[in-house]
Scaffold this motif. Sequence first.
Motif, PDB file in Angstrom:
ATOM      1  N   GLY A 155       0.805  -1.209   0.000  1.00 57.25           N
ATOM      2  CA  GLY A 155       0.000   0.000   0.000  1.00 57.25           C
ATOM      3  C   GLY A 155       0.841   1.264   0.000  1.00 57.25           C
ATOM      4  O   GLY A 155       2.067   1.237   0.183  1.00 57.25           O
ATOM      5  N   PHE A 156       0.148   2.396  -0.178  1.00 55.91           N
ATOM      6  CA  PHE A 156       0.847   3.682  -0.234  1.00 55.91           C
ATOM      7  C   PHE A 156       1.549   3.999   1.082  1.00 55.91           C
ATOM      8  O   PHE A 156       2.670   4.518   1.094  1.00 55.91           O
ATOM      9  N   SER A 157       0.888   3.703   2.213  1.00 58.76           N
ATOM     10  CA  SER A 157       1.486   4.028   3.508  1.00 58.76           C
ATOM     11  C   SER A 157       2.791   3.267   3.725  1.00 58.76           C
ATOM     12  O   SER A 157       3.773   3.832   4.231  1.00 58.76           O
ATOM     13  N   GLU A 158       2.816   1.979   3.325  1.00 59.73           N
ATOM     14  CA  GLU A 158       4.044   1.202   3.470  1.00 59.73           C
ATOM     15  C   GLU A 158       5.152   1.761   2.588  1.00 59.73           C
ATOM     16  O   GLU A 158       6.309   1.884   3.016  1.00 59.73           O
ATOM     17  N   LEU A 159       4.804   2.105   1.345  1.00 59.41           N
ATOM     18  CA  LEU A 159       5.784   2.673   0.430  1.00 59.41           C
ATOM     19  C   LEU A 159       6.299   4.011   0.946  1.00 59.41           C
ATOM     20  O   LEU A 159       7.491   4.330   0.811  1.00 59.41           O
ATOM     21  N   PHE A 160       5.410   4.787   1.553  1.00 60.33           N
ATOM     22  CA  PHE A 160       5.803   6.089   2.089  1.00 60.33           C
ATOM     23  C   PHE A 160       6.874   5.924   3.168  1.00 60.33           C
ATOM     24  O   PHE A 160       7.897   6.628   3.166  1.00 60.33           O
ATOM     25  N   PHE A 161       6.657   5.009   4.098  1.00 57.80           N
ATOM     26  CA  PHE A 161       7.626   4.822   5.179  1.00 57.80           C
ATOM     27  C   PHE A 161       8.930   4.226   4.657  1.00 57.80           C
ATOM     28  O   PHE A 161      10.018   4.536   5.174  1.00 57.80           O
ATOM     29  N   ILE A 162       8.852   3.373   3.641  1.00 60.60           N
ATOM     30  CA  ILE A 162      10.071   2.862   3.015  1.00 60.60           C
ATOM     31  C   ILE A 162      10.864   4.008   2.395  1.00 60.60           C
ATOM     32  O   ILE A 162      12.088   4.109   2.550  1.00 60.60           O
ATOM     33  N   ALA A 163      10.163   4.901   1.682  1.00 60.08           N
ATOM     34  CA  ALA A 163      10.818   6.030   1.028  1.00 60.08           C
ATOM     35  C   ALA A 163      11.471   6.951   2.060  1.00 60.08           C
ATOM     36  O   ALA A 163      12.608   7.408   1.867  1.00 60.08           O
ATOM     37  N   ILE A 164      10.766   7.205   3.163  1.00 58.89           N
ATOM     38  CA  ILE A 164      11.327   8.055   4.212  1.00 58.89           C
ATOM     39  C   ILE A 164      12.569   7.397   4.817  1.00 58.89           C
ATOM     40  O   ILE A 164      13.608   8.049   5.017  1.00 58.89           O
ATOM     41  N   GLY A 165      12.463   6.105   5.097  1.00 54.12           N
ATOM     42  CA  GLY A 165      13.595   5.393   5.683  1.00 54.12           C
ATOM     43  C   GLY A 165      14.817   5.403   4.788  1.00 54.12           C
ATOM     44  O   GLY A 165      15.943   5.641   5.244  1.00 54.12           O
ATOM     45  N   LEU A 166      14.600   5.161   3.491  1.00 57.94           N
ATOM     46  CA  LEU A 166      15.714   5.153   2.556  1.00 57.94           C
ATOM     47  C   LEU A 166      16.325   6.541   2.387  1.00 57.94           C
ATOM     48  O   LEU A 166      17.502   6.668   2.035  1.00 57.94           O
ATOM     49  N   SER A 167      15.534   7.576   2.619  1.00 56.13           N
ATOM     50  CA  SER A 167      15.994   8.953   2.395  1.00 56.13           C
ATOM     51  C   SER A 167      16.798   9.518   3.554  1.00 56.13           C
ATOM     52  O   SER A 167      17.448  10.563   3.391  1.00 56.13           O
ATOM     53  N   VAL A 186       5.741  -5.730  -6.725  1.00 54.04           N
ATOM     54  CA  VAL A 186       5.375  -4.316  -6.633  1.00 54.04           C
ATOM     55  C   VAL A 186       5.450  -3.693  -8.022  1.00 54.04           C
ATOM     56  O   VAL A 186       6.333  -4.008  -8.818  1.00 54.04           O
ATOM     57  N   ASN A 187       4.520  -2.803  -8.322  1.00 56.61           N
ATOM     58  CA  ASN A 187       4.570  -2.031  -9.564  1.00 56.61           C
ATOM     59  C   ASN A 187       5.769  -1.092  -9.467  1.00 56.61           C
ATOM     60  O   ASN A 187       5.729  -0.076  -8.779  1.00 56.61           O
ATOM     61  N   ILE A 188       6.873  -1.436 -10.149  1.00 58.42           N
ATOM     62  CA  ILE A 188       8.169  -0.830  -9.862  1.00 58.42           C
ATOM     63  C   ILE A 188       8.258   0.632 -10.279  1.00 58.42           C
ATOM     64  O   ILE A 188       8.885   1.442  -9.585  1.00 58.42           O
ATOM     65  N   TRP A 211      15.627  -4.717  -8.394  1.00 55.40           N
ATOM     66  CA  TRP A 211      14.440  -5.376  -8.943  1.00 55.40           C
ATOM     67  C   TRP A 211      14.757  -6.057 -10.267  1.00 55.40           C
ATOM     68  O   TRP A 211      14.286  -7.159 -10.539  1.00 55.40           O
ATOM     69  N   ALA A 212      15.597  -5.411 -11.094  1.00 55.05           N
ATOM     70  CA  ALA A 212      15.853  -5.909 -12.440  1.00 55.05           C
ATOM     71  C   ALA A 212      16.792  -7.113 -12.450  1.00 55.05           C
ATOM     72  O   ALA A 212      16.569  -8.078 -13.186  1.00 55.05           O
ATOM     73  N   VAL A 213      17.839  -7.070 -11.665  1.00 52.68           N
ATOM     74  CA  VAL A 213      18.846  -8.135 -11.761  1.00 52.68           C
ATOM     75  C   VAL A 213      18.468  -9.370 -10.961  1.00 52.68           C
ATOM     76  O   VAL A 213      19.040 -10.448 -11.176  1.00 52.68           O
ATOM     77  N   GLY A 214      17.549  -9.204 -10.010  1.00 55.54           N
ATOM     78  CA  GLY A 214      17.086 -10.375  -9.279  1.00 55.54           C
ATOM     79  C   GLY A 214      17.943 -10.741  -8.090  1.00 55.54           C
ATOM     80  O   GLY A 214      18.953 -10.112  -7.794  1.00 55.54           O
ATOM     81  N   GLY A 227      14.895  -3.165  -3.659  1.00 55.69           N
ATOM     82  CA  GLY A 227      14.514  -3.534  -5.012  1.00 55.69           C
ATOM     83  C   GLY A 227      14.281  -5.022  -5.166  1.00 55.69           C
ATOM     84  O   GLY A 227      13.342  -5.451  -5.855  1.00 55.69           O
ATOM     85  N   VAL A 228      15.114  -5.833  -4.519  1.00 52.94           N
ATOM     86  CA  VAL A 228      14.933  -7.282  -4.558  1.00 52.94           C
ATOM     87  C   VAL A 228      13.607  -7.665  -3.906  1.00 52.94           C
ATOM     88  O   VAL A 228      12.851  -8.493  -4.426  1.00 52.94           O
ATOM     89  N   SER A 229      13.316  -7.035  -2.760  1.00 50.12           N
ATOM     90  CA  SER A 229      12.050  -7.335  -2.084  1.00 50.12           C
ATOM     91  C   SER A 229      10.863  -6.904  -2.940  1.00 50.12           C
ATOM     92  O   SER A 229       9.829  -7.575  -2.951  1.00 50.12           O
ATOM     93  N   PHE A 230      11.010  -5.819  -3.687  1.00 41.96           N
ATOM     94  CA  PHE A 230       9.947  -5.387  -4.592  1.00 41.96           C
ATOM     95  C   PHE A 230       9.666  -6.450  -5.644  1.00 41.96           C
ATOM     96  O   PHE A 230       8.510  -6.687  -6.023  1.00 41.96           O
TER      97      PHE A 230
END
Length: 203
Positions: free
Chosen positions: A2-14, A147-149, A55-58, A139-142
């Motif tokens: 969901g969006f909320s999970e992606l939001f917290f991932i983005a914040i954490g990575l940033s 996930v729609n990358i 995500w791409a290389v696996g 990316g691997v977890s995506f």
Amino acid sequence: MGFSELFFIAIGLSMDAFAVAVCKGLAMPRLRVGHAALIALFFGGFQAAMPLVGWAVGEQFAHFALSYAHWIAFALLAFVGGKMILDARAGDDGGDAGGDAGSDGDAGSGGQPASPFTFDLKEILLLAVATSIDALAVGVSFAFLQVNIAPAVTFIGCTTFCLSFAGVAIGHFFGARWERPATLVGGIVLVIIGFKILFEGLV
């Protein structure tokens, strides 16, 4: 996802990129929007690119890369942070010779710059890589979560861009009056972040 999970991932990575952007802003004698935007673009671009690569290389390649990712990030951050510390100390060693002539301007004695700050694209590139390597695992977890990358990495990149731009501005606001000490502190913080990434990768 969901969006909320992606939001917290983005914040954490940033967060690492935000902290490094603050360090760069600390050493800026004046805030230039173009410089801040370029730093944010590098950080945001690489923060979006790394999950895309993962995500791409696996799993196979990513597992190999992640085995050394924390060492690579540590080496890059320690190198750049160490350089900032040396630059700040060199500035302090030569700062007394010109008296107070350059204390409130951009030039000291002999017309030389008073601030140790330089806008080095190679350095920014190294920092962008160092602060985004951990996103490979995301990316691997995506890939496994299907996930729609495209929107995911776009959101991560935009979030990092915004936080990095804000970080440069915040760092400049607090550091513009104490340029050399701020550069020294910024270098120490980068080395600490490098050790943090290394520790997290080893435990």
